[in-house]
Design an enzyme around this catalytic site. Structure first.
Site, PDB file in Angstrom:
ATOM      1  N   GLU A 195      -9.750 -10.993  -7.348  1.00 17.50           N
ATOM      2  CA  GLU A 195      -8.785  -9.897  -7.152  1.00 17.50           C
ATOM      3  C   GLU A 195      -7.590 -10.023  -8.106  1.00 17.50           C
ATOM      4  O   GLU A 195      -7.097  -9.017  -8.608  1.00 17.50           O
ATOM      5  CB  GLU A 195      -8.322  -9.864  -5.690  1.00 17.50           C
ATOM      6  CG  GLU A 195      -9.438  -9.434  -4.742  1.00 17.50           C
ATOM      7  CD  GLU A 195      -9.020  -9.374  -3.272  1.00 17.50           C
ATOM      8  OE1 GLU A 195      -9.859  -9.003  -2.457  1.00 17.50           O
ATOM      9  OE2 GLU A 195      -7.855  -9.690  -2.952  1.00 17.50           O
ATOM     10  N   LYS A 200       0.812  -1.217   0.000  1.00 16.56           N
ATOM     11  CA  LYS A 200       0.000   0.000   0.000  1.00 16.56           C
ATOM     12  C   LYS A 200       0.852   1.277   0.000  1.00 16.56           C
ATOM     13  O   LYS A 200       2.070   1.236   0.255  1.00 16.56           O
ATOM     14  CB  LYS A 200      -0.922  -0.022   1.231  1.00 16.56           C
ATOM     15  CG  LYS A 200      -1.922  -1.178   1.213  1.00 16.56           C
ATOM     16  CD  LYS A 200      -2.921  -1.054   2.355  1.00 16.56           C
ATOM     17  CE  LYS A 200      -3.926  -2.188   2.329  1.00 16.56           C
ATOM     18  NZ  LYS A 200      -4.983  -2.007   3.352  1.00 16.56           N
TER      19      LYS A 200
HETATM   20  P1  CMP Z   1      -7.390  -4.563   3.791  1.00 18.26           P
HETATM   21  O1  CMP Z   1      -6.902  -5.925   4.115  1.00 18.26           O
HETATM   22  O2  CMP Z   1      -6.810  -3.884   2.616  1.00 18.26           O
HETATM   23  O3  CMP Z   1      -8.980  -4.622   3.594  1.00 18.26           O
HETATM   24  C1  CMP Z   1      -9.826  -3.525   3.869  1.00 18.26           C
HETATM   25  C2  CMP Z   1      -9.106  -2.396   4.477  1.00 18.26           C
HETATM   26  O4  CMP Z   1      -9.895  -1.447   5.116  1.00 18.26           O
HETATM   27  C3  CMP Z   1      -8.187  -2.896   5.578  1.00 18.26           C
HETATM   28  O5  CMP Z   1      -7.126  -3.636   5.039  1.00 18.26           O
HETATM   29  C4  CMP Z   1      -7.831  -1.621   6.295  1.00 18.26           C
HETATM   30  O6  CMP Z   1      -6.729  -0.963   5.707  1.00 18.26           O
HETATM   31  C5  CMP Z   1      -9.072  -0.800   6.064  1.00 18.26           C
HETATM   32  N1  CMP Z   1      -9.789  -0.662   7.332  1.00 18.26           N
HETATM   33  C6  CMP Z   1     -10.366  -1.636   8.049  1.00 18.26           C
HETATM   34  N2  CMP Z   1     -10.918  -1.134   9.162  1.00 18.26           N
HETATM   35  C7  CMP Z   1     -10.653   0.188   9.141  1.00 18.26           C
HETATM   36  C8  CMP Z   1     -10.967   1.244  10.023  1.00 18.26           C
HETATM   37  N3  CMP Z   1     -11.651   1.037  11.159  1.00 18.26           N
HETATM   38  N4  CMP Z   1     -10.558   2.485   9.686  1.00 18.26           N
HETATM   39  C9  CMP Z   1      -9.890   2.705   8.526  1.00 18.26           C
HETATM   40  N5  CMP Z   1      -9.564   1.719   7.646  1.00 18.26           N
HETATM   41  C10 CMP Z   1      -9.943   0.479   7.966  1.00 18.26           C
END
Ligand code: CMP
Length: 140
Positions: free
Chosen positions: A128, A11
């Site tokens: 994905e 990321k």
């Molecule tokens: P990822 O595995 O990329 O999948 C969804 C993403 O949402 C997760 O990782 C986090 O980066 C993001 N995410 C999950 N919960 C929160 C939160 N409470 N606040 C901000 N971002 C979040």
């Protein structure tokens, strides 16, 4: 155990800090092979579509803005039990809960800026991977 493929994203918080190689080293040390990889800058629409499943969540807008803020490295990891193994190497979504030695424990800045994404199941991995790569780009 089956040989699987999973979609991984390094990321913006990690690419910005030049951590791509350090994160890839952890994948490779765990036996995951990088069989496709490219650095791209997602548009908000592209990031929004990728995370569509989270559209109703309060953090969706912030997530889309972050993921399109700077380049990411998208990649396909291959190996035995690759989906679960990658999730082990990544650690818990919230870095405060991530185990020692995991990518998120070592590098993540917050639950949002958590350095890596990994597919959570075979069905999502297939969708994905196809979102970012054609079959010809997967070189196992
Ligand atoms: P990822 O595995 O990329 O999948 C969804 C993403 O949402 C997760 O990782 C986090 O980066 C993001 N995410 C999950 N919960 C929160 C939160 N409470 N606040 C901000 N971002 C979040």
């Amino acid at each position: 155990m089956a040989i699987e493929r999973t979609l991984s994203i390094i990321k913006p918080d990690a690419t910005r800090r030049n951590l791509t190689g350090a994160i890839n080293a952890k994948f490779e040390a765990a036996g995951l092979r990088i069989v496709a990889q490219k650095r791209i800058h997602l548009s908000p629409a592209q990031a929004g579509k990728f995370y569509e499943v989270h559209k109703a969540r309060p953090f969706y807008g912030e997530l889309v803005e972050f993921m399109s803020s700077e380049p990411v490295v998208v990649q396909v990891l291959e190996g035995e039990d690759a989906i679960a193994k990658n999730r082990e190497v990544m650690g818990a979504t919230n870095p405060e809960q991530a185990a020692e030695g995991t990518v998120r424990k070592e590098f993540a800045l917050s639950i949002g800026e958590n350095s890596v994404h990994g597919s959570d199941a075979p069905e999502t991995a297939a969708v994905e991977i196809a979102y970012f790569f054609s079959g010809l780009e997967l070189v196992g």
